[in-house]
Motif scaffolding. Sequence first.
Motif, PDB file in Angstrom:
ATOM      1  N   ILE A   1       0.863  -1.186   0.000  1.00  0.00           N
ATOM      2  CA  ILE A   1       0.000   0.000   0.000  1.00  0.00           C
ATOM      3  C   ILE A   1       0.898   1.235   0.000  1.00  0.00           C
ATOM      4  CG2 ILE A   1      -1.678   1.285   1.386  1.00  0.00           C
ATOM      5  CD1 ILE A   1      -2.805  -1.457   2.238  1.00  0.00           C
ATOM      6  N   LEU A   2       0.450   2.277  -0.641  1.00  0.00           N
ATOM      7  CA  LEU A   2       1.237   3.493  -0.809  1.00  0.00           C
ATOM      8  C   LEU A   2       1.788   3.999   0.523  1.00  0.00           C
ATOM      9  CD1 LEU A   2       2.117   5.577  -2.950  1.00  0.00           C
ATOM     10  CD2 LEU A   2       0.096   6.909  -2.317  1.00  0.00           C
ATOM     11  N   GLY A   3       3.094   4.200   0.583  1.00  0.00           N
ATOM     12  CA  GLY A   3       3.736   4.730   1.782  1.00  0.00           C
ATOM     13  C   GLY A   3       4.150   3.682   2.789  1.00  0.00           C
ATOM     14  N   GLN A   4       3.872   2.417   2.494  1.00  0.00           N
ATOM     15  CA  GLN A   4       4.223   1.338   3.412  1.00  0.00           C
ATOM     16  C   GLN A   4       5.165   0.351   2.740  1.00  0.00           C
ATOM     17  OE1 GLN A   4       0.746  -0.508   5.139  1.00  0.00           O
ATOM     18  NE2 GLN A   4      -0.308   1.454   5.425  1.00  0.00           N
ATOM     19  N   GLY A   5       5.786  -0.484   3.543  1.00  0.00           N
ATOM     20  CA  GLY A   5       6.599  -1.556   2.998  1.00  0.00           C
ATOM     21  C   GLY A   5       5.725  -2.705   2.525  1.00  0.00           C
ATOM     22  N   PRO A   6       6.273  -3.585   1.702  1.00  0.00           N
ATOM     23  CA  PRO A   6       5.505  -4.748   1.233  1.00  0.00           C
ATOM     24  C   PRO A   6       5.091  -5.642   2.397  1.00  0.00           C
ATOM     25  CG  PRO A   6       7.493  -4.434  -0.088  1.00  0.00           C
ATOM     26  CD  PRO A   6       7.621  -3.541   1.086  1.00  0.00           C
ATOM     27  N   LYS A   7       3.891  -6.218   2.278  1.00  0.00           N
ATOM     28  CA  LYS A   7       3.375  -7.160   3.265  1.00  0.00           C
ATOM     29  C   LYS A   7       3.160  -8.496   2.591  1.00  0.00           C
ATOM     30  CE  LYS A   7      -0.990  -7.435   4.513  1.00  0.00           C
ATOM     31  NZ  LYS A   7      -2.329  -7.140   5.084  1.00  0.00           N
ATOM     32  N   LEU A   8       3.708  -9.561   3.167  1.00  0.00           N
ATOM     33  CA  LEU A   8       3.556 -10.885   2.584  1.00  0.00           C
ATOM     34  C   LEU A   8       2.107 -11.339   2.661  1.00  0.00           C
ATOM     35  CD1 LEU A   8       5.034 -13.429   1.409  1.00  0.00           C
ATOM     36  CD2 LEU A   8       5.029 -14.307   3.754  1.00  0.00           C
ATOM     37  N   LEU A   9       1.574 -11.773   1.515  1.00  0.00           N
ATOM     38  CA  LEU A   9       0.235 -12.350   1.485  1.00  0.00           C
ATOM     39  C   LEU A   9       0.290 -13.871   1.532  1.00  0.00           C
ATOM     40  CD1 LEU A   9      -1.493 -10.157  -1.264  1.00  0.00           C
ATOM     41  CD2 LEU A   9      -1.816 -10.023   1.219  1.00  0.00           C
ATOM     42  N   ILE A  10       1.158 -14.462   0.716  1.00  0.00           N
ATOM     43  CA  ILE A  10       1.220 -15.910   0.636  1.00  0.00           C
ATOM     44  C   ILE A  10       2.586 -16.321   0.120  1.00  0.00           C
ATOM     45  CG2 ILE A  10       0.239 -15.997  -1.695  1.00  0.00           C
ATOM     46  CD1 ILE A  10      -1.270 -18.577  -0.757  1.00  0.00           C
ATOM     47  N   GLN A  11       3.044 -17.472   0.621  1.00  0.00           N
ATOM     48  CA  GLN A  11       4.321 -18.039   0.218  1.00  0.00           C
ATOM     49  C   GLN A  11       4.093 -19.479  -0.210  1.00  0.00           C
ATOM     50  OE1 GLN A  11       7.389 -17.875   3.245  1.00  0.00           O
ATOM     51  NE2 GLN A  11       8.614 -19.483   2.285  1.00  0.00           N
TER      52      GLN A  11
END
Lengths: 113, 115
Positions: free
Chosen positions: A38-48
């Motif tokens: 999301i804009l202004g944030q770091g990547p967040k893992l959804l699935i591996q």
Amino acid sequence: EAGVAQSPRYKIIEKRQSVAFWCNPISGHATLYWYQQILGQGPKLLIQFQNNGVVDDSQLPKDRFSAERLKGVDSTLKIQPAKLEDSAVYLCASSLVGVHEQYFGPGTRLTVT
Amino acid sequence: DAKTTQPPSMDCAEGRAANLPCNHSTISGNEYVYWYRQIHSQGPQYIIHGLKNNETNEMASLIITEDRKSSTLILPHATLRDTAVYYCIVRSPRKGTGANSKLTFGKGITLSVRP
């Protein structure tokens, strides 16, 4: 060596519509990751994934998001139905098992109106 | 995974060294320190990682304090192309299943290299 490929690069949809993103990892990489940024944030893992099995989907909103990697190579992430808060860049990454470095694709920018 | 704390932004002059700090006071003995960067409109890019010893590669150097509670990423001769968001991440070793452990990104530090 070809990098991680993603398509489409951009997508605009209306809320409640469905959308799918595609990722082709680097050849030979058994581990594949989907992230939401999301804009202004770091990547967040959804699935591996490791090969075609799910290793971690604890942060995937399973009521609307789904992902598959049927043959252990390329992968699809789907959102159905989309909400305004799903507007983000969806990043795919891949890595070898046991290797520290993840390689990221260019991402798909989703705008939900 | 232990959390990291980074200042929101910093700048440096082109050609000078850029020293990017990171605090990770709750790091466990088997957790690694990783640095990635993200140039505007691109995916993150791996830079370097370390456990205890200082590390150097063609991109940067990583200095980890003896107590491992903080680290510094050093870009020895910053260029305009180094302008990016830099993420300091603490990562556990592989899962018990043998699968890779995940990366947990914070907001990172925005480095601006000025001409």
